[in-house]
Design a protein around this motif. Structure first.
Motif, PDB file in Angstrom:
ATOM      1  N   ILE A   1      -7.966   7.773   3.161  1.00 25.85           N
ATOM      2  CA  ILE A   1      -6.897   6.957   3.741  1.00 25.85           C
ATOM      3  C   ILE A   1      -7.091   5.555   3.194  1.00 25.85           C
ATOM      4  CG2 ILE A   1      -5.866   6.067   5.873  1.00 25.85           C
ATOM      5  CD1 ILE A   1      -7.421   8.441   7.260  1.00 25.85           C
ATOM      6  N   ALA A   2      -6.096   5.072   2.438  1.00 24.93           N
ATOM      7  CA  ALA A   2      -6.197   3.751   1.811  1.00 24.93           C
ATOM      8  C   ALA A   2      -5.247   2.792   2.518  1.00 24.93           C
ATOM      9  CB  ALA A   2      -5.846   3.857   0.327  1.00 24.93           C
ATOM     10  N   VAL A   3      -5.809   1.742   3.126  1.00 25.71           N
ATOM     11  CA  VAL A   3      -5.002   0.780   3.888  1.00 25.71           C
ATOM     12  C   VAL A   3      -4.873  -0.510   3.080  1.00 25.71           C
ATOM     13  CG1 VAL A   3      -4.807  -0.534   6.044  1.00 25.71           C
ATOM     14  CG2 VAL A   3      -5.776   1.784   6.086  1.00 25.71           C
ATOM     15  N   GLU A   4      -3.643  -0.813   2.674  1.00 26.62           N
ATOM     16  CA  GLU A   4      -3.381  -1.983   1.820  1.00 26.62           C
ATOM     17  C   GLU A   4      -2.326  -2.879   2.469  1.00 26.62           C
ATOM     18  OE1 GLU A   4      -3.335  -4.844  -0.371  1.00 26.62           O
ATOM     19  OE2 GLU A   4      -4.711  -3.319  -1.160  1.00 26.62           O
ATOM     20  N   ILE A   5      -2.663  -4.160   2.633  1.00 32.52           N
ATOM     21  CA  ILE A   5      -1.752  -5.103   3.311  1.00 32.52           C
ATOM     22  C   ILE A   5      -0.637  -5.615   2.388  1.00 32.52           C
ATOM     23  CG2 ILE A   5      -3.158  -7.151   2.791  1.00 32.52           C
ATOM     24  CD1 ILE A   5      -2.477  -8.179   5.632  1.00 32.52           C
ATOM     25  N   ASP A   6      -0.915  -5.694   1.075  1.00 32.55           N
ATOM     26  CA  ASP A   6       0.034  -6.305   0.134  1.00 32.55           C
ATOM     27  C   ASP A   6       1.082  -5.283  -0.320  1.00 32.55           C
ATOM     28  OD1 ASP A   6       1.374  -7.638  -1.857  1.00 32.55           O
ATOM     29  OD2 ASP A   6      -0.414  -8.223  -2.991  1.00 32.55           O
ATOM     30  N   ARG A   7       2.325  -5.457   0.130  1.00 33.74           N
ATOM     31  CA  ARG A   7       3.323  -4.428  -0.194  1.00 33.74           C
ATOM     32  C   ARG A   7       3.666  -4.393  -1.688  1.00 33.74           C
ATOM     33  NH1 ARG A   7       6.911  -8.048   2.495  1.00 33.74           N
ATOM     34  NH2 ARG A   7       8.465  -8.880   1.055  1.00 33.74           N
ATOM     35  N   ASN A   8       3.348  -5.464  -2.441  1.00 32.26           N
ATOM     36  CA  ASN A   8       3.564  -5.444  -3.897  1.00 32.26           C
ATOM     37  C   ASN A   8       2.638  -4.454  -4.603  1.00 32.26           C
ATOM     38  OD1 ASN A   8       5.522  -7.503  -3.794  1.00 32.26           O
ATOM     39  ND2 ASN A   8       3.934  -9.086  -3.794  1.00 32.26           N
ATOM     40  N   LEU A   9       1.556  -4.067  -3.919  1.00 30.69           N
ATOM     41  CA  LEU A   9       0.621  -3.106  -4.525  1.00 30.69           C
ATOM     42  C   LEU A   9       1.008  -1.653  -4.242  1.00 30.69           C
ATOM     43  CD1 LEU A   9      -2.744  -4.967  -3.838  1.00 30.69           C
ATOM     44  CD2 LEU A   9      -1.853  -4.360  -6.097  1.00 30.69           C
ATOM     45  N   ILE A  10       1.899  -1.447  -3.291  1.00 30.35           N
ATOM     46  CA  ILE A  10       2.226  -0.061  -2.894  1.00 30.35           C
ATOM     47  C   ILE A  10       2.830   0.748  -4.049  1.00 30.35           C
ATOM     48  CG2 ILE A  10       3.465   1.409  -1.229  1.00 30.35           C
ATOM     49  CD1 ILE A  10       1.013  -0.248  -0.082  1.00 30.35           C
ATOM     50  N   PRO A  11       3.848   0.228  -4.788  1.00 31.52           N
ATOM     51  CA  PRO A  11       4.368   1.019  -5.922  1.00 31.52           C
ATOM     52  C   PRO A  11       3.307   1.292  -6.992  1.00 31.52           C
ATOM     53  CG  PRO A  11       5.452  -1.156  -5.802  1.00 31.52           C
ATOM     54  CD  PRO A  11       4.630  -0.999  -4.562  1.00 31.52           C
ATOM     55  N   ILE A  12       2.384   0.344  -7.176  1.00 32.62           N
ATOM     56  CA  ILE A  12       1.306   0.556  -8.164  1.00 32.62           C
ATOM     57  C   ILE A  12       0.406   1.695  -7.689  1.00 32.62           C
ATOM     58  CG2 ILE A  12      -0.640  -0.489  -9.391  1.00 32.62           C
ATOM     59  CD1 ILE A  12       0.654  -3.225  -9.059  1.00 32.62           C
TER      60      ILE A  12
END
Length: 284
Positions: A73-84
């Protein structure tokens, strides 16, 4: 999928998406395959494990975790990184990406549901500006965790594993050691990251205790006493606890409790072990 631990591949991905680093998120991506191996090796990730990764960035470590763990489960706050992340992690069916602030997530519920009854492991390259709230949230939140293996600022790692009588020893050392056994497993220089941080880093593994190492009648009181003891490090315990708002104990009470424990009236907080703090808080 290209190995993102190789700097050239990381730069290619960042350029493709015109990604700019956000200072507010403390983004420093790992670009050293050897360090990545050290982190995952220290966490002892196996096929049965459910791993929670905080701040996966572009998915450099996530790829390696996905190859070894049962579930990530990878939790990332920066939505600009989601498509990457959706691209770099597309070959892996065992990864769930969550676009959230880790400090606002119910980690207990998340890990209970994902782990299927087994304690999860946390593996992460943490944003340095919020390392302490993240680590304490993981330890205090009651989530079923076996271990926490994280990249942190070197100085913070030293404070987590420090013992009495050292200048690094303080409230963080005691709080971490109440919940877990800390061990620094690697020191990491700034050139292993893009962009380069201004500080040295270290990988620390916190192995959760099955039961706290000390008996405390009231854990809240124990930590209130510990925090007050280090609020003004140079003061004696009698002074720092006797003046502490919210503790409502007098200098005389503190001196008497220390005397009963065979400790000098002039002793400072940095001299006491976790066991001695537990005994003192019970007496007060």
């Amino acid at each position: 999928m290209a190995n993102l631990g190789i700097p050239r591949n990381t730069i290619e991905v960042l350029q493709k998406y015109n990604f700019t680093f956000q200072k507010k998120y403390g983004q420093n991506f790992l670009i050293d395959p050897n360090v990545l191996e050290r982190v995952i090796g220290a966490a002892e990730v196996s096929g049965e494990d459910c791993v929670l990764e905080i701040g996966p960035g572009i998915g450099t470590m996530t790829q390696l975790l996905a190859e070894r763990a049962g579930k990530v489960i990878a939790v990332e706050i920066d939505r600009n990184l989601i498509p990457i992340l959706e691209e770099t992690l597309s070959p892996y069916s065992n990864v769930t990406i969550i676009n959230e602030d880790i400090l606002k997530l119910d980690i207990k519920r998340l890990t209970e549901e994902a782990g299927g009854g087994r304690p999860a492991k946390v593996v992460a390259n943490l944003p340095y500006y919020i390392t302490t709230p993240i680590v304490m949230g993981l330890l205090e939140g009651g989530a079923p965790l076996r271990s926490i293996t994280v990249m942190v600022q070197k100085e913070v790692a030293e404070r987590m594993q420090a013992g009495p009588g050292t200048k690094e020893y303080g409230a963080l050392s005691l709080a971490v050691q109440y919940y877990a056994q800390p061990e620094v497993v690697a020191n990491v220089p700034p050139n292993c990251f893009i962009p380069r941080p201004n500080v040295g880093s270290a990988v620390i593994r916190l192995t959760k205790h099955t039961a706290p190492p000390v008996e405390a009648a009231d854990v809240g009181k124990l930590f209130a006493v510990i925090r007050a003891s280090f609020n003004q490090r140079r003061k004696t315990l009698a002074n720092s606890l006797g003046n502490a708002p919210g503790l409502s104990v007098s200098r005389e009470q503190v001196t008497q409790a220390l005397e009963e424990m065979g400790l000098p009236a002039m002793v400072r907080g940095e001299a006491l072990t976790l066991e001695q703090f537990a005994a003192l808080s019970s007496r007060l």
